[in-house]
Design an enzyme around this catalytic site. Structure first.
Site, PDB file in Angstrom:
ATOM      1  N   ARG A  70     -33.243  18.145 -41.592  1.00 19.44           N
ATOM      2  CA  ARG A  70     -32.739  19.221 -40.721  1.00 19.44           C
ATOM      3  C   ARG A  70     -32.842  18.809 -39.252  1.00 19.44           C
ATOM      4  NH1 ARG A  70     -35.642  23.330 -39.111  1.00 19.44           N
ATOM      5  NH2 ARG A  70     -36.962  23.388 -40.951  1.00 19.44           N
ATOM      6  N   TYR A 123      -8.532  30.695 -31.604  1.00 19.75           N
ATOM      7  CA  TYR A 123      -8.675  30.580 -33.053  1.00 19.75           C
ATOM      8  C   TYR A 123      -9.290  31.890 -33.589  1.00 19.75           C
ATOM      9  CZ  TYR A 123     -10.234  28.950 -37.587  1.00 19.75           C
ATOM     10  OH  TYR A 123     -10.448  28.816 -38.927  1.00 19.75           O
ATOM     11  N   ASP A 206     -12.449  24.037 -26.776  1.00 20.51           N
ATOM     12  CA  ASP A 206     -12.170  23.723 -28.181  1.00 20.51           C
ATOM     13  C   ASP A 206     -11.009  22.724 -28.183  1.00 20.51           C
ATOM     14  OD1 ASP A 206     -11.162  23.629 -30.778  1.00 20.51           O
ATOM     15  OD2 ASP A 206     -11.697  25.696 -31.229  1.00 20.51           O
ATOM     16  N   LYS A 231     -10.444  19.278 -39.183  1.00 19.02           N
ATOM     17  CA  LYS A 231      -9.036  19.017 -38.899  1.00 19.02           C
ATOM     18  C   LYS A 231      -8.814  17.507 -38.706  1.00 19.02           C
ATOM     19  CE  LYS A 231      -9.149  23.408 -39.273  1.00 19.02           C
ATOM     20  NZ  LYS A 231      -9.256  24.345 -38.162  1.00 19.02           N
TER      21      LYS A 231
HETATM   22  C1  LIG Z   1     -10.198  25.391 -37.853  1.00 19.05           C
HETATM   23  C2  LIG Z   1     -10.522  25.684 -36.461  1.00 19.05           C
HETATM   24  C3  LIG Z   1     -11.779  26.178 -36.077  1.00 19.05           C
HETATM   25  C4  LIG Z   1     -12.863  26.516 -37.075  1.00 19.05           C
HETATM   26  O1  LIG Z   1     -13.349  25.392 -37.748  1.00 19.05           O
HETATM   27  P1  LIG Z   1     -13.966  25.396 -39.222  1.00 19.05           P
HETATM   28  O2  LIG Z   1     -14.267  23.962 -39.466  1.00 19.05           O
HETATM   29  O3  LIG Z   1     -12.943  25.975 -40.154  1.00 19.05           O
HETATM   30  O4  LIG Z   1     -15.196  26.243 -39.171  1.00 19.05           O
HETATM   31  C5  LIG Z   1     -12.010  26.379 -34.734  1.00 19.05           C
HETATM   32  N1  LIG Z   1     -11.070  26.127 -33.797  1.00 19.05           N
HETATM   33  C6  LIG Z   1      -9.844  25.679 -34.128  1.00 19.05           C
HETATM   34  C7  LIG Z   1      -8.841  25.415 -33.056  1.00 19.05           C
HETATM   35  C8  LIG Z   1      -9.530  25.434 -35.457  1.00 19.05           C
HETATM   36  O5  LIG Z   1      -8.306  24.991 -35.786  1.00 19.05           O
END
Ligand SMILES: *Cc1c(COP(=O)(O)O)cnc(C)c1O
Length: 419
Positions: A70, A123, A206, A231
């Site tokens: 952890r 998001y 982000d 992604k």
């Molecule tokens: C998918 C996504 C998230 C969230 O990510 P997870 O891995 O599904 O928790 C946050 N921001 C954007 C722009 C995303 O496409």
């Protein structure tokens, strides 16, 4: 650092931070599927804990040892070192999802009475966390629209009387699903304007849509960059993960909260992401190349009303976005949305007719994906906001993969014929 002679991240993704001698000569970093680590001696264990708990600084030649998965694990540490190379960050923390990365930075850097300013549209998960969870802890949220300029953002903060309360600006650029850009440097100026000597307003970006190859927010003044590694970074639709990068000082705080929330990624996720990083650049560049061909095809198609693709930005039509695009982005990316001539019925006919492209949400993977934002990813956006952001019933979003673009065009062409 041994690798300083080689400066391109793609050259280092197979080796950086890993010493085969420590793992029986294995060319690849093994999966350290273990919860705990054996100390050489009681004294060594004591020393590791002193450093881990901040009881004393690490000595100049001292190496931090492994304690418990952890807190640290070789698969995560090596992965984090490699991710730092793309964004030019001091340090990185990997999480079990993008949402855990995002929620952890918000919980660490915001306290009751503070205010977070965010760019709209966000998001859906981030929006929900800000609106439905942070507010329960007395953290206010105010928004600006992605296209609004610096002076307008300043006005919004002042109009809400949030000059002394705003502690974080949280943005997402390009905005999903219409590729509207937010100017990171302008947001830095806003953050500086409301920073106090003893309290810097943090700018968090982000960068899931463009990173870590095509946009580097830290270089434009961001303090923190976050990813859904699910992604592009993972890139194969087979793992959920997230990451945060930034300065050593901020990342110590992020990693400390991660230790106590316990939302770090596991060794298997770390191993999968290291494997993905080796092909990150070739995948993303091929995806962007394919997207360009597809955008051109859609643009010329009689059943398509409008294509939202960054490569089509022009100075004449949109000088503000064009300037940001030129300064901030290295590519037009591989996300395209477009308006079909029609509405939901026509979009569904199109989506149901695709054969090679899969009907699914998510993005950035090797396979191409298609979805209908208005009834899927953005179904809980209010009708007014949908109208404001251009999320109409006729909009389809595509995430372009690494298939041959001719086959993708064949698939899109047949599906449009069916409309
Ligand atoms: C998918 C996504 C998230 C969230 O990510 P997870 O891995 O599904 O928790 C946050 N921001 C954007 C722009 C995303 O496409």
């Amino acid at each position: 650092m041994k690798n300083q002679k080689f400066k391109h991240p793609e050259s280092l993704m197979m080796s950086h931070g890993y010493d085969p001698k420590l793992s029986e000569g294995a060319i690849k970093c093994p999966i350290f599927q273990t919860s705990t680590f054996v100390f050489d001696s009681a004294e060594a264990g004591k020393g590791f804990f002193e450093i881990a708990y901040g009881l004393r600084e690490k000595g100049p030649t001292e190496e931090m040892g492994l304690i418990y998965s952890r807190l640290n694990n070789p698969d995560l540490e090596i992965l984090e070192n490699r991710l730092c190379l793309w964004d030019g960050a001091d340090d990185c923390a990997v999480f079990e999802s993008g949402m855990s990365a995002i929620s952890t930075i918000m919980l660490e850097f915001l306290s009751p009475g503070d205010c977070v300013l965010y760019s709209n549209p966000l998001y859906g998960g981030s929006y929900h966390f800000i609106k439905n969870v942070l507010c329960r802890f007395g953290i206010e949220a105010i928004a600006f629209n992605a296209h609004e300029p610096e002076n307008k953002i300043n006005d919004i903060i002042e109009k809400h009387g949030a000059q002394d309360k705003v502690k974080m600006i949280y943005i997402e650029t390009p905005a999903n699903p219409t590729n509207q850009l937010v100017d990171i440097e302008a947001c830095r100026k806003v953050a500086d304007r409301f920073s106090k000597d003893d309290q810097r307003v943090l700018l968090a970006v982000d960068n899931t849509y463009m990173g870590p190859i095509w946009q580097h927010p830290l270089a434009h003044g961001a303090d923190l960059v976050v990813y859904s590694a699910t992604k592009y970074i993972g890139g194969h639709s087979d793992v959920i993960a997230g990451a945060v990068l930034g300065s050593a000082e901020l990342m110590t705080r992020v990693k400390t909260l991660r230790t106590f929330l316990g939302n770090m990624a596991g060794p298997w996720t770390g191993w999968l992401l290291m494997r993905s990083l080796e092909t990150l650049k070739v995948r993303m560049n091929e995806q962007a190349h394919n997207a360009e061909q597809i955008a051109n095809y859609l643009q010329a198609h009689p059943k398509v009303k409008k294509v939202h693709y960054l490569g089509f930005l022009t100075e004449k039509d949109n000088p503000q976005n064009f300037a940001v695009y030129q300064r901030q982005l290295k590519s037009a990316g591989a996300m395209i949305s477009f308006d079909i001539d029609g509405g939901e019925k026509e979009c569904f006919r199109f989506l149901n007719s695709l054969k090679l492209i899969k009907l699914a949400v998510s993005l950035g993977s090797t396979e191409s994906l298609a979805e209908h934002p208005s009834t899927m990813t953005h179904s809980d956006v209010t009708p007014e906001d949908k109208a404001l952001y251009g999320i109409s019933d006729s909009l389809v979003r595509l995430s372009i993969g690494v298939e041959h673009y001719e086959d993708l065009i064949t698939d899109i062409g047949s599906a449009l014929d069916a409309v």
